[in-house]
Scaffold this motif. Structure first.
Motif, PDB file in Angstrom:
ATOM      1  N   TYR A  60       0.842  -1.193   0.000  1.00  0.00           N
ATOM      2  CA  TYR A  60       0.000   0.000   0.000  1.00  0.00           C
ATOM      3  C   TYR A  60       0.880   1.247   0.000  1.00  0.00           C
ATOM      4  CZ  TYR A  60      -3.123   3.687   1.330  1.00  0.00           C
ATOM      5  OH  TYR A  60      -3.823   4.866   1.335  1.00  0.00           O
ATOM      6  N   SER A  61       0.431   2.297  -0.662  1.00  0.00           N
ATOM      7  CA  SER A  61       1.119   3.587  -0.653  1.00  0.00           C
ATOM      8  C   SER A  61       0.101   4.709  -0.505  1.00  0.00           C
ATOM      9  CB  SER A  61       1.890   3.791  -1.962  1.00  0.00           C
ATOM     10  OG  SER A  61       2.429   5.099  -2.032  1.00  0.00           O
ATOM     11  N   SER A  62       0.452   5.715   0.280  1.00  0.00           N
ATOM     12  CA  SER A  62      -0.396   6.904   0.371  1.00  0.00           C
ATOM     13  C   SER A  62      -0.055   7.904  -0.734  1.00  0.00           C
ATOM     14  CB  SER A  62      -0.255   7.557   1.746  1.00  0.00           C
ATOM     15  OG  SER A  62       1.083   7.941   1.971  1.00  0.00           O
ATOM     16  N   ASN A  63       1.040   7.662  -1.481  1.00  0.00           N
ATOM     17  CA  ASN A  63       1.437   8.523  -2.589  1.00  0.00           C
ATOM     18  C   ASN A  63       1.978   7.640  -3.705  1.00  0.00           C
ATOM     19  OD1 ASN A  63       2.715  10.264  -4.410  1.00  0.00           O
ATOM     20  ND2 ASN A  63       3.256  11.722  -2.804  1.00  0.00           N
ATOM     21  N   LEU A  64       1.092   7.198  -4.565  1.00  0.00           N
ATOM     22  CA  LEU A  64       1.436   6.228  -5.601  1.00  0.00           C
ATOM     23  C   LEU A  64       2.515   6.741  -6.555  1.00  0.00           C
ATOM     24  CD1 LEU A  64       0.371   3.381  -6.046  1.00  0.00           C
ATOM     25  CD2 LEU A  64      -1.243   4.305  -7.698  1.00  0.00           C
ATOM     26  N   GLU A  65       2.404   7.997  -6.956  1.00  0.00           N
ATOM     27  CA  GLU A  65       3.391   8.553  -7.892  1.00  0.00           C
ATOM     28  C   GLU A  65       4.790   8.577  -7.264  1.00  0.00           C
ATOM     29  OE1 GLU A  65      -0.539   9.520  -9.345  1.00  0.00           O
ATOM     30  OE2 GLU A  65       0.334   9.800  -7.371  1.00  0.00           O
ATOM     31  N   ALA A  66       4.880   8.955  -5.994  1.00  0.00           N
ATOM     32  CA  ALA A  66       6.182   8.977  -5.312  1.00  0.00           C
ATOM     33  C   ALA A  66       6.740   7.567  -5.172  1.00  0.00           C
ATOM     34  CB  ALA A  66       6.061   9.646  -3.948  1.00  0.00           C
ATOM     35  N   SER A  67       5.882   6.603  -4.889  1.00  0.00           N
ATOM     36  CA  SER A  67       6.338   5.213  -4.770  1.00  0.00           C
ATOM     37  C   SER A  67       6.844   4.687  -6.111  1.00  0.00           C
ATOM     38  CB  SER A  67       5.217   4.319  -4.242  1.00  0.00           C
ATOM     39  OG  SER A  67       4.877   4.683  -2.933  1.00  0.00           O
ATOM     40  N   GLN A  68       6.143   5.006  -7.186  1.00  0.00           N
ATOM     41  CA  GLN A  68       6.592   4.575  -8.511  1.00  0.00           C
ATOM     42  C   GLN A  68       7.941   5.198  -8.850  1.00  0.00           C
ATOM     43  OE1 GLN A  68       4.023   3.739 -12.204  1.00  0.00           O
ATOM     44  NE2 GLN A  68       4.725   5.840 -12.548  1.00  0.00           N
ATOM     45  N   ARG A 124      -3.205   1.378  -9.061  1.00  0.00           N
ATOM     46  CA  ARG A 124      -1.983   0.659  -8.715  1.00  0.00           C
ATOM     47  C   ARG A 124      -1.023   0.629  -9.888  1.00  0.00           C
ATOM     48  NH1 ARG A 124      -3.867  -5.640  -8.363  1.00  0.00           N
ATOM     49  NH2 ARG A 124      -3.271  -6.259 -10.463  1.00  0.00           N
ATOM     50  N   SER A 135      -3.146   2.246  -4.133  1.00  0.00           N
ATOM     51  CA  SER A 135      -3.637   3.353  -3.328  1.00  0.00           C
ATOM     52  C   SER A 135      -5.110   3.557  -3.640  1.00  0.00           C
ATOM     53  CB  SER A 135      -2.854   4.627  -3.641  1.00  0.00           C
ATOM     54  OG  SER A 135      -3.209   5.670  -2.757  1.00  0.00           O
TER      55      SER A 135
END
Length: 116
Positions: free
Chosen positions: A70-78, A100, A115
């Protein structure tokens, strides 16, 4: 507390344990405990688990379960996956319930991040 008949631990193959530890530390902030040269464990990451040394990788295309974080900030995780040497297999897309992306780590194993 351990719960009867609930998923408690997951073990994943790694072609290079050091690459796995560096990647998951950089991207997701995981810490590891080494148990000899062929195994390392992580804890408090939603589920406890570990990586074992093997000339294998996991992929949903071969029938392996897809491990989804899980991520609260998908773009930052990518972006963090790319910066740490991972590859994007499926860029961010929508699905019922959220968004996702799917990626492979530097050892070629497939994971996903979602997210709302």
């Amino acid at each position: 507390m351990h719960q009867h008949h609930k998923i408690n631990y997951i073990e994943m193959p790694s072609k290079d344990l050091n690459k796995s530890k560096v990647f998951f530390s950089m991207v997701f902030g995981w810490t590891f405990t080494d148990y000899g040269p062929a195994y390392c464990a992580f804890s408090n990451e939603g589920i406890n688990g570990g990586f074992y040394l093997a000339d294998l990788s996991i992929s949903s295309h071969t029938g392996a379960p897809l491990i989804v974080l899980y991520s609260s900030n998908l773009e930052a995780s990518q972006a963090a996956v790319l910066a740490a040497g991972g590859s994007i297999l499926k860029p961010i897309f929508s699905f019922p319930g959220g968004r996702r992306f799917q990626f492979s780590d530097p050892n070629g194993s497939e994971y996903a991040v979602w997210s709302e």
